[in-house]
Structures are given as C-alpha cells and as structure tokens.
Design a protein around this motif. Structure first.
Motif, PDB file in Angstrom:
ATOM      1  N   GLY A   7      -7.647   2.155   0.583  1.00 59.59           N
ATOM      2  CA  GLY A   7      -6.694   2.268  -0.533  1.00 59.59           C
ATOM      3  C   GLY A   7      -6.791   1.101  -1.498  1.00 59.59           C
ATOM      4  O   GLY A   7      -5.775   0.603  -1.992  1.00 59.59           O
ATOM      5  N   SER A   9      -7.371   0.659  -4.485  1.00 63.55           N
ATOM      6  CA  SER A   9      -6.811   0.727  -5.844  1.00 63.55           C
ATOM      7  C   SER A   9      -5.307   0.481  -5.875  1.00 63.55           C
ATOM      8  O   SER A   9      -4.708   0.433  -6.946  1.00 63.55           O
ATOM      9  N   VAL A  55     -14.017   7.137  -0.575  1.00 60.42           N
ATOM     10  CA  VAL A  55     -13.391   8.078   0.366  1.00 60.42           C
ATOM     11  C   VAL A  55     -12.440   8.891  -0.494  1.00 60.42           C
ATOM     12  O   VAL A  55     -11.370   8.422  -0.876  1.00 60.42           O
ATOM     13  N   ILE A  58      -8.243  11.011   2.154  1.00 60.41           N
ATOM     14  CA  ILE A  58      -8.105  10.581   3.550  1.00 60.41           C
ATOM     15  C   ILE A  58      -7.595  11.708   4.453  1.00 60.41           C
ATOM     16  O   ILE A  58      -7.581  11.567   5.663  1.00 60.41           O
ATOM     17  N   VAL A  59      -7.167  12.815   3.842  1.00 57.50           N
ATOM     18  CA  VAL A  59      -6.663  13.934   4.649  1.00 57.50           C
ATOM     19  C   VAL A  59      -7.808  14.687   5.343  1.00 57.50           C
ATOM     20  O   VAL A  59      -7.631  15.272   6.405  1.00 57.50           O
ATOM     21  N   THR A  80      -4.165   0.476   4.242  1.00 57.56           N
ATOM     22  CA  THR A  80      -2.976   0.528   3.368  1.00 57.56           C
ATOM     23  C   THR A  80      -2.816   1.892   2.700  1.00 57.56           C
ATOM     24  O   THR A  80      -1.742   2.205   2.211  1.00 57.56           O
ATOM     25  N   ALA A  81      -3.886   2.684   2.627  1.00 55.19           N
ATOM     26  CA  ALA A  81      -3.847   3.926   1.836  1.00 55.19           C
ATOM     27  C   ALA A  81      -2.815   4.904   2.380  1.00 55.19           C
ATOM     28  O   ALA A  81      -2.887   5.326   3.528  1.00 55.19           O
ATOM     29  N   TYR A  84       3.009   6.726  -1.973  1.00 53.47           N
ATOM     30  CA  TYR A  84       4.414   6.320  -2.143  1.00 53.47           C
ATOM     31  C   TYR A  84       4.798   6.600  -3.591  1.00 53.47           C
ATOM     32  O   TYR A  84       4.342   5.911  -4.502  1.00 53.47           O
ATOM     33  N   PRO A  98      -1.340  13.078   4.167  1.00 53.40           N
ATOM     34  CA  PRO A  98      -2.125  11.855   3.925  1.00 53.40           C
ATOM     35  C   PRO A  98      -1.721  10.696   4.831  1.00 53.40           C
ATOM     36  O   PRO A  98      -2.581   9.932   5.280  1.00 53.40           O
ATOM     37  N   TYR A 161       9.025  10.845   2.433  1.00 45.94           N
ATOM     38  CA  TYR A 161       8.301   9.575   2.543  1.00 45.94           C
ATOM     39  C   TYR A 161       8.642   8.864   3.857  1.00 45.94           C
ATOM     40  O   TYR A 161       7.751   8.379   4.565  1.00 45.94           O
ATOM     41  N   THR A 191       9.423  -4.291   3.389  1.00 44.08           N
ATOM     42  CA  THR A 191      10.478  -3.585   2.685  1.00 44.08           C
ATOM     43  C   THR A 191      10.075  -3.407   1.226  1.00 44.08           C
ATOM     44  O   THR A 191       8.938  -3.702   0.836  1.00 44.08           O
ATOM     45  N   TYR A 192      10.990  -2.928   0.435  1.00 46.26           N
ATOM     46  CA  TYR A 192      10.790  -2.661  -1.000  1.00 46.26           C
ATOM     47  C   TYR A 192      10.114  -3.865  -1.659  1.00 46.26           C
ATOM     48  O   TYR A 192      10.628  -4.985  -1.595  1.00 46.26           O
ATOM     49  N   ASN A 208       2.882   1.200  -9.982  1.00 42.05           N
ATOM     50  CA  ASN A 208       3.329   1.501  -8.617  1.00 42.05           C
ATOM     51  C   ASN A 208       4.858   1.654  -8.562  1.00 42.05           C
ATOM     52  O   ASN A 208       5.590   1.010  -9.313  1.00 42.05           O
TER      53      ASN A 208
HETATM   54  P1  NDP Z   1       0.136   2.491  -4.458  1.00 42.69           P
HETATM   55  O1  NDP Z   1       0.519   3.846  -4.940  1.00 42.69           O
HETATM   56  O2  NDP Z   1      -0.158   1.452  -5.470  1.00 42.69           O
HETATM   57  O3  NDP Z   1      -1.092   2.604  -3.438  1.00 42.69           O
HETATM   58  C1  NDP Z   1      -1.311   3.714  -2.626  1.00 42.69           C
HETATM   59  C2  NDP Z   1      -2.781   3.767  -2.257  1.00 42.69           C
HETATM   60  O4  NDP Z   1      -3.042   4.868  -1.384  1.00 42.69           O
HETATM   61  C3  NDP Z   1      -3.680   3.982  -3.489  1.00 42.69           C
HETATM   62  O5  NDP Z   1      -4.859   3.237  -3.318  1.00 42.69           O
HETATM   63  C4  NDP Z   1      -3.976   5.475  -3.424  1.00 42.69           C
HETATM   64  O6  NDP Z   1      -5.167   5.844  -4.104  1.00 42.69           O
HETATM   65  C5  NDP Z   1      -4.095   5.661  -1.926  1.00 42.69           C
HETATM   66  N1  NDP Z   1      -3.944   7.064  -1.524  1.00 42.69           N
HETATM   67  C6  NDP Z   1      -2.818   7.816  -1.548  1.00 42.69           C
HETATM   68  N2  NDP Z   1      -3.074   9.071  -1.119  1.00 42.69           N
HETATM   69  C7  NDP Z   1      -4.402   9.118  -0.826  1.00 42.69           C
HETATM   70  C8  NDP Z   1      -5.290  10.141  -0.354  1.00 42.69           C
HETATM   71  N3  NDP Z   1      -4.862  11.387  -0.074  1.00 42.69           N
HETATM   72  N4  NDP Z   1      -6.601   9.832  -0.182  1.00 42.69           N
HETATM   73  C9  NDP Z   1      -7.060   8.586  -0.454  1.00 42.69           C
HETATM   74  N5  NDP Z   1      -6.267   7.587  -0.889  1.00 42.69           N
HETATM   75  C10 NDP Z   1      -4.958   7.839  -1.081  1.00 42.69           C
HETATM   76  O7  NDP Z   1       1.353   2.051  -3.522  1.00 42.69           O
HETATM   77  P2  NDP Z   1       1.688   0.696  -2.757  1.00 42.69           P
HETATM   78  O8  NDP Z   1       0.659  -0.329  -2.978  1.00 42.69           O
HETATM   79  O9  NDP Z   1       3.093   0.404  -3.055  1.00 42.69           O
HETATM   80  O10 NDP Z   1       1.616   1.214  -1.243  1.00 42.69           O
HETATM   81  C11 NDP Z   1       0.587   0.860  -0.347  1.00 42.69           C
HETATM   82  C12 NDP Z   1       1.099   1.007   1.069  1.00 42.69           C
HETATM   83  O11 NDP Z   1       2.255   0.188   1.253  1.00 42.69           O
HETATM   84  C13 NDP Z   1       1.529   2.427   1.450  1.00 42.69           C
HETATM   85  O12 NDP Z   1       1.150   2.638   2.791  1.00 42.69           O
HETATM   86  C14 NDP Z   1       3.063   2.362   1.327  1.00 42.69           C
HETATM   87  O13 NDP Z   1       3.678   3.295   2.153  1.00 42.69           O
HETATM   88  C15 NDP Z   1       3.308   0.945   1.820  1.00 42.69           C
HETATM   89  N6  NDP Z   1       4.588   0.346   1.414  1.00 42.69           N
HETATM   90  C16 NDP Z   1       4.899   0.138   0.087  1.00 42.69           C
HETATM   91  C17 NDP Z   1       6.088  -0.476  -0.261  1.00 42.69           C
HETATM   92  C18 NDP Z   1       6.471  -0.726  -1.683  1.00 42.69           C
HETATM   93  O14 NDP Z   1       7.647  -1.034  -1.941  1.00 42.69           O
HETATM   94  N7  NDP Z   1       5.566  -0.670  -2.628  1.00 42.69           N
HETATM   95  C19 NDP Z   1       7.051  -0.925   0.767  1.00 42.69           C
HETATM   96  C20 NDP Z   1       6.621  -0.663   2.121  1.00 42.69           C
HETATM   97  C21 NDP Z   1       5.431  -0.077   2.421  1.00 42.69           C
HETATM   98  P3  NDP Z   1      -5.141   6.189  -5.694  1.00 42.69           P
HETATM   99  O15 NDP Z   1      -4.824   4.888  -6.396  1.00 42.69           O
HETATM  100  O16 NDP Z   1      -6.502   6.656  -5.976  1.00 42.69           O
HETATM  101  O17 NDP Z   1      -4.083   7.208  -5.883  1.00 42.69           O
END
Ligand code: NDP
Length: 335
Positions: A7, A9, A55, A58-59, A80-81, A84, A98, A161, A191-192, A208
């Motif tokens: 993940g 990006s 990739v 991821i599903v 991390t992917a 959210y 996912p 979620y 957390t958030y 994000n």
């Molecule tokens: P982002 O949306 O910025 O990042 C999510 C990442 O997951 C992206 O790289 C996205 O790719 C990738 N992704 C999502 N679905 C798929 C898929 N089907 N196949 C491949 N890649 C996928 O969110 P965050 O950085 O905020 O979140 C990252 C992690 O942190 C997650 O696991 C989230 O649950 C967790 N988290 C986040 C919090 C927050 O407040 N931000 C708090 C607690 C946990 P693409 O960019 O190409 O869409």
C-alpha cells in the motif's frame, strides 16, 4: 536488510516509508496498484534505496505470490494496504474483502515463498479495539471491538470499516497461532491519524480520510458550525504511527504484541482554535462560538505499552495540526 511495504501510495505508508529509509539500514520494496503510482512513489523519495512492484488488487487469490517469487529475499513485511473511506456502498467489496483477503493473501504468500521473513507488521486500527456502543473506562490492547461480519452487512456505514479491521486482525493472529509460520507478528492499532501530506495529490478530494476535517475547516466548510468530533475522541500524529511501525519491526520484544498507539484526546474545537491562532488569515473560515464537545466522561486510553516497548514519545496536537495545515497550503495554496 530488505523490507516489503504494501500500500505504498497511502498516507500512513508514505511516512512509514520515510521512517524506514531514514533509518538507513533497509532496502525497501513498496507495492502499488499501478506502474504510474509506483513510479510516483519512487520519484518522490529519490535518490534513496527504493523500488516498487505492482499488486493491482490485494483481493485476488495469490496477489502477492509474484512479489515473493521475483523480489526475494525479504526479512520484514509491513502490511498497510487496506481501504479507509467514508463512502461505503457495498461493505463486502469496499471493506471486508480487501481487508480480510488482503491480509490472508500476505500471510499465505509469506508462508509459501518468504522463508527469509522474520516478522510481519500489520496496520490494524483503534477501530479493532473500541466499542462505541458501550465504551470501556480505559482501553488498552486487551480490548477487541465486538463487531461481526453480519453487523457490517446490516449497518455498513457504522460497522463496515470497523468489522474489516477487527476481522482482518483476528485472521492474522489466528494464522500465526495455528500455522506456526517462520515469522512472528506485531500489530499497530493506531487511532485517528492527523499529519502532513507529503505526496502530490491530484485533488483535494484525493486526500486521505483522517485529514478531511482539517481540510474542511481550512476550506470554510465548517464556518457555520463545526461538525461533531464523535465518534472517535483520540488522535495521533502520523510520524509517531510511522515510528511505531519501524520499531514494531525492529525491537525484538515487540513480536507477538498489539500496540494501541494514541497521542491524546482532542475535539474539533481544539483543532479549530489552533488553526485560528497559528493561521489568522483563515480565522474567518471558522465558527467563533464553536463548542468543545469532548464528553466529560470520555473513554480513557492506556498507551504505556507503546512507550515502554516501542519507545514512542507522542507529538503534541498543536505541532501536528500546524504541520498538517502547512502541508495542505503548500499543495493547495488556493484551498
Ligand atoms: P490511504 O487511503 O491513504 O491508504 C490506503 C492504502 O491501501 C492505499 O495505498 C491504497 O491504494 C491501498 N488499497 C486499498 N484497497 C486496496 C486494494 N483492493 N488493492 C490494493 N491496494 C489497496 O489510508 P491510510 O494511510 O489512512 O490507511 C492505511 C492503513 O492505516 C489502513 O490499513 C487503515 O485501516 C489504517 N488506519 C488508518 C487510520 C487513519 O486515521 N488514517 C487510523 C488507523 C488505522 P490506492 O492508493 O491505490 O487506492
């Protein structure tokens, strides 16, 4: 040593990547959903040690197999992917698949093709800990959100979620317990998360999810009244979250643990007050008579494990908001 970061990006991943590269000991390979996204990540951190591998989704069954087959050896994997966002339509497609299949896929690929991997670090969430229907007095890593797959189907907005995070995390712990693979597991339940955006974004909409409220305050969307802070009243800075991942990977005693990573309580009024004070030019975009809506009996948090084992020292809300706003104004001067 070599690290695979999934993940790449993402918002949190961009900071995890920096923490890994700043450390200096690691060669990092990130996964991205397309060549274009991979290139963008690689260019954004030049000239450091980084490559990417695509990739797409991821599903898909075996989605990570080719990564381990073609890029080995890896010593650590940071997953991390996971999606959210707030626009859920189909809870299974949007969140559960996912999160759960993505995690299972990583676990299986490592077991099959990643014999050099010593530890897997997964980004779970406080969503896998909290129970908003009946809050604990003080949460710590012993708590699990009591939310099921069915709860997500019945109420996707409230539970989609949350269920994706708790079920994905439980899947990972069960796999390690039952399969006894070559690697151990550490989990970050952050957390958030607020914090600077450090990649070019195509639009304000592409930002994000957890930075939306700061963006919306700056853009004057909450001028009439601030949105309620609920349901989450705790926050953490993304740079602390990134360090938590790095340390969870490198500190030997972190293995086998979850870490509840929380910087403090907050309310939207506190965030707005910081923006008004530090960026007076934007003061008229914020309501004057906003309410501090942190409940007096708000749930508590115990983050001592993250301090003791991971050595985290948490960033202040003030610094986090100021740095976040600065990063947004740099990217979008006409916000
Ligand atoms: P982002 O949306 O910025 O990042 C999510 C990442 O997951 C992206 O790289 C996205 O790719 C990738 N992704 C999502 N679905 C798929 C898929 N089907 N196949 C491949 N890649 C996928 O969110 P965050 O950085 O905020 O979140 C990252 C992690 O942190 C997650 O696991 C989230 O649950 C967790 N988290 C986040 C919090 C927050 O407040 N931000 C708090 C607690 C946990 P693409 O960019 O190409 O869409």
């Amino acid at each position: 040593e070599r690290v695979l970061l999934t993940g790449g990006s993402g918002f949190i991943a961009s900071h995890v990547l920096d923490a890994l590269l700043d450390d200096g000991r690691f060669q990092v390979v990130v996964t991205a959903r397309s060549e274009e996204k991979g290139k963008r990540i690689a260019e954004s951190v030049k000239p450091r040690q980084l490559s990417y591998v695509v990739v797409e989704d991821i599903v898909k069954e075996g989605a990570f197999d080719h990564v381990f087959q073609s890029q080995a050896p890896f010593h650590y994997v940071v997953h991390t992917a996971s999606p959210y966002h707030l626009g859920v339509q189909d809870p299974v497609k949007d969140f559960l698949d996912p999160a759960i299949k993505g995690t299972t896929g990583v676990l299986k690929s490592i077991k099959a093709y990643g014999s050099s991997v010593k530890r897997l670090v997964i980004t779970s969430s406080s969503a896998a800990i909290l129970n908003p229907d009946k809050h604990a007095e003080v949460y710590d890593e012993t708590y699990w959100a009591p939310v099921t797959f069915d709860d997500a189907i019945k109420n996707p907005v409230k539970n989609g979620y949350r269920a994706s995070k708790v079920l994905a995390e439980q899947t990972a712990w069960a796999f390690v317990r039952d399969e006894k693979p070559n690697f151990d597991l550490a989990v970050i339940n952050c957390t958030y998360t607020f914090g600077p955006i450090q990649r070019k974004l195509s639009s304000l909409e592409a930002m994000n999810t957890s930075n939306h409220r700061i963006r919306d305050m700056l853009a004057g969307k909450m001028k009439g009244a601030l949105e309620p802070t609920a349901p989450v009243f705790t926050w953490v800075d993304v740079r602390d979250v990134a360090l938590a991942h790095l340390r969870a990977m490198t500190v030997p005693s972190a293995g086998g643990n979850r870490f509840y990573v929380v910087g403090g309580h907050f309310s939207n009024k506190q965030v707005a007050d910081i923006i008004r004070r530090e960026f007076p030019r934007y003061a008229d975009r914020l309501p004057v008579d906003a309410v501090h809506d942190l409940p007096s009996d708000v749930y508590g948090f115990n983050n001592s494990k993250s301090k003791e084992i991971l050595g985290l020292q948490y960033t202040s809300l003030e610094k986090s908001v100021v740095d976040t706003v600065k990063s947004m104004l740099e990217l979008f001067p006409d916000i």
